[in-house]
Write a protein that holds these residues in place. Sequence first.
Motif, PDB file in Angstrom:
ATOM      1  N   THR A   1       0.381  -1.678  -0.151  1.00  0.00           N
ATOM      2  CA  THR A   1       0.024  -0.083   0.011  1.00  0.00           C
ATOM      3  C   THR A   1       0.991   1.044  -0.263  1.00  0.00           C
ATOM      4  O   THR A   1       0.319   2.093  -0.661  1.00  0.00           O
ATOM      5  N   ILE A   2       1.710   1.714   1.173  1.00  0.00           N
ATOM      6  CA  ILE A   2       2.794   2.424   0.796  1.00  0.00           C
ATOM      7  C   ILE A   2       3.780   2.848  -0.192  1.00  0.00           C
ATOM      8  O   ILE A   2       4.261   3.943  -0.374  1.00  0.00           O
TER       9      ILE A   2
ATOM     10  N   ASP B   1       3.665   6.411  -1.712  1.00  0.00           N
ATOM     11  CA  ASP B   1       2.635   6.729  -0.902  1.00  0.00           C
ATOM     12  C   ASP B   1       2.504   8.484  -0.708  1.00  0.00           C
ATOM     13  O   ASP B   1       1.565   9.015  -1.296  1.00  0.00           O
TER      14      ASP B   1
ATOM     15  N   THR C   1      -0.390  11.010  -1.556  1.00  0.00           N
ATOM     16  CA  THR C   1      -0.774  12.035  -0.936  1.00  0.00           C
ATOM     17  C   THR C   1      -0.961  13.197  -1.730  1.00  0.00           C
ATOM     18  O   THR C   1      -2.313  14.298  -1.297  1.00  0.00           O
TER      19      THR C   1
ATOM     20  N   HIS D   1      -0.723   8.243   2.868  1.00  0.00           N
ATOM     21  CA  HIS D   1      -1.172   7.192   1.938  1.00  0.00           C
ATOM     22  C   HIS D   1      -2.824   7.585   0.853  1.00  0.00           C
ATOM     23  O   HIS D   1      -3.074   8.446   1.909  1.00  0.00           O
TER      24      HIS D   1
END
Length: 373
Positions: free
Chosen positions: A111-112, A115, A119, A356
């Motif tokens: 997921t990151i 990131d 964002t 994220h």
Amino acid sequence: GKNDKENSSSCKIDCKAMVRLLRTKNHGWYVSMFVKEHNHRLSVGYDAKLQWNSHDFIDPVSFDFIKNLRSNNVSVGKVYSILCGAEWNSQAVPYRKQVLRTLCAKFSQDTIKDDLKKTMKLLQDMKMEDMNLKVEIGVDVECRVRTMLWVTGKNRQDYFHFGDVITFDTTYKTNLYNMPFALFVGVNNHFQSVIFGGALMREETEAAFNWLFKTFVALMNDKHPVTILTDQASAMKGAIEIALPNTKHRWCKWHVLRDVKGNIGHVYNKSSGFKKEFNKLVNDVMCVDEFESKWLSLVDRFSVSDNEYMVRLYDKRAMWAKPYFKGIFCAGMTSTQRSESANHMLKEEHTEVIPHARVCSPIQQIPRVKDER
């Protein structure tokens, strides 16, 4: 089989136990070979098989189900409970909880990726919806993001009207990054909590707080708060003295009471009477001379006048004692409970405030939270 290396940690000991299945001509199965004897002791109970490496496998259906739950911010513990109730009883889940944690950690690492790019994309989308949104990013000497601060148009409008007193707290840390998430919180004319801004911090140092407070005030058209309530962090105190020289700094009363209990627990109990008298001193006394005399009487009677913590607390009495805030506007607040209530709400929502793809959204719709003063 048997491992070729003598110093291997493998548990292979050339056990011959086996079962061999072969297909029949009509597509059935039959047992062609079965060896029952093992050359090692067997597990005592059924539950022990969960410790075997062969039981670390998670089938594709469960894999997708777990991934879907985690993408909706369901905690690992609740995912495991759902699996127990959905497919098996709690004694027969076919893999250990640690296997599930490892899989969820892998999801988090996936997921990151990119990131910061995610964002910035989210903040751009928010900017399209709110043209008064302001975002500031602080970087270190290596140009890595150190602090991120954002305030919405509604935050700025609320601060213009109700920003005389703010509470600031960093007790909430994000699940994924372990980064402190800070909230600037106040009250409106109905004594309801309002959010003035949010920040993600990589470190809680005086320099980081100094940048954060200066930037926050700059985003609010250089309006300094009259009073700010925080915990007893020394780094925060030093930053406020530099960035907010005209603001009265007050310690959270709840943190003071908690720390007294932690440092002089041997006298801070119901039977001794110290707790009742100390709370009365903190909550009811309004005159400086009365506070001074009752403090000396209290510490002498309970033999804590030489206690290092009590001496330090007395030296800092202007930071927390009620008589020293006469004439200082505090909007009825004596603690950072409003910030911590908002933090608790974020935890209950299981929102991983990151940078994220799910960052910032809670800050837009934080509900009214009760101030337990």
